[in-house]
Scaffold this motif. Structure first.
Motif, PDB file in Angstrom:
ATOM      1  N   VAL A 206       3.365  -5.129   3.469  1.00  0.00           N
ATOM      2  CA  VAL A 206       3.913  -5.001   2.905  1.00  0.00           C
ATOM      3  C   VAL A 206       5.410  -3.620   2.886  1.00  0.00           C
ATOM      4  O   VAL A 206       5.140  -3.125   3.325  1.00  0.00           O
ATOM      5  N   GLN A 207       6.426  -3.746   2.514  1.00  0.00           N
ATOM      6  CA  GLN A 207       7.752  -3.219   2.996  1.00  0.00           C
ATOM      7  C   GLN A 207       8.224  -2.309   2.071  1.00  0.00           C
ATOM      8  O   GLN A 207       7.332  -2.399   0.571  1.00  0.00           O
ATOM      9  N   PRO A 208       8.530  -1.015   2.470  1.00  0.00           N
ATOM     10  CA  PRO A 208       8.323  -0.035   1.702  1.00  0.00           C
ATOM     11  C   PRO A 208       8.835  -0.109   0.246  1.00  0.00           C
ATOM     12  O   PRO A 208       9.922  -1.034   0.649  1.00  0.00           O
ATOM     13  N   GLY A 209       8.349   0.117  -0.617  1.00  0.00           N
ATOM     14  CA  GLY A 209       9.102  -0.086  -2.295  1.00  0.00           C
ATOM     15  C   GLY A 209       8.449  -1.264  -2.740  1.00  0.00           C
ATOM     16  O   GLY A 209       8.456  -1.408  -3.856  1.00  0.00           O
ATOM     17  N   GLY A 210       7.553  -1.966  -2.058  1.00  0.00           N
ATOM     18  CA  GLY A 210       6.681  -3.177  -2.246  1.00  0.00           C
ATOM     19  C   GLY A 210       5.430  -2.875  -3.050  1.00  0.00           C
ATOM     20  O   GLY A 210       5.286  -1.615  -2.978  1.00  0.00           O
ATOM     21  N   SER A 211       5.072  -3.678  -3.251  1.00  0.00           N
ATOM     22  CA  SER A 211       3.395  -3.666  -4.230  1.00  0.00           C
ATOM     23  C   SER A 211       2.294  -4.833  -3.534  1.00  0.00           C
ATOM     24  O   SER A 211       2.977  -5.494  -3.328  1.00  0.00           O
ATOM     25  N   LEU A 212       1.109  -4.013  -3.856  1.00  0.00           N
ATOM     26  CA  LEU A 212       0.168  -5.292  -3.679  1.00  0.00           C
ATOM     27  C   LEU A 212      -1.060  -4.665  -4.501  1.00  0.00           C
ATOM     28  O   LEU A 212      -1.232  -3.419  -5.595  1.00  0.00           O
ATOM     29  N   ARG A 213      -1.633  -5.868  -4.882  1.00  0.00           N
ATOM     30  CA  ARG A 213      -2.846  -5.263  -5.830  1.00  0.00           C
ATOM     31  C   ARG A 213      -4.386  -5.302  -5.191  1.00  0.00           C
ATOM     32  O   ARG A 213      -4.760  -6.911  -4.119  1.00  0.00           O
ATOM     33  N   LEU A 214      -5.347  -4.171  -5.161  1.00  0.00           N
ATOM     34  CA  LEU A 214      -6.289  -4.974  -4.215  1.00  0.00           C
ATOM     35  C   LEU A 214      -7.555  -4.710  -5.351  1.00  0.00           C
ATOM     36  O   LEU A 214      -7.102  -4.299  -6.218  1.00  0.00           O
TER      37      LEU A 214
END
Length: 115
Positions: free
Chosen positions: A12-20
């Motif tokens: 993911v790019q800086p500033g982005g989001s992910l959900r684990l």
């Protein structure tokens, strides 16, 4: 004994989001305290966030205000919503289930924050 399996990592790019996500099986999920830990290259494993069986949460200072841990006992799953990701969040993220002497770890999922 509970078993846990993580998923949801990626690039993911800086500033982005992910959900684990961390899916648990083999025992009564709701009685376990759950946690997310991470280990960056060349560094020790560190606490990211925990959630008790009653829903109380705790966060590392480095992720407060950006990450949110939650659990869905009906789905035997704990989540880590990660927003405003930074390159220093790059690490293998591990799920942990704990109750007294019982302590289970997943294999980890890699999160890479890079442009």
């Amino acid at each position: 004994q509970v078993q846990v399996v993580e998923s949801g990592g990626g690039l993911v790019q800086p500033g982005g989001s992910l959900r684990l996500s961390c899916a648990a099986s083999g025992s009564i999920f709701s009685i376990y305290a759950m946690g997310w830990y991470r280990q960056a290259p060349g560094k020790q494993r560190e606490l990211v966030a925990t959630i008790t069986s009653g829903g109380s949460t705790n966060y590392a200072d480095s992720v407060k205000g950006r990450f949110t841990i939650s659990r869905d006992n009906a789905k035997n799953t704990v989540y880590l919503q990660m927003n405003s990701l930074k390159p220093e969040d790059t690490a293998v993220y591990y799920c942990n289930a704990r109750r007294g002497p019982l302590d289970a770890w997943g294999q980890g999922t890699l999160v890479t924050v890079s442009s």
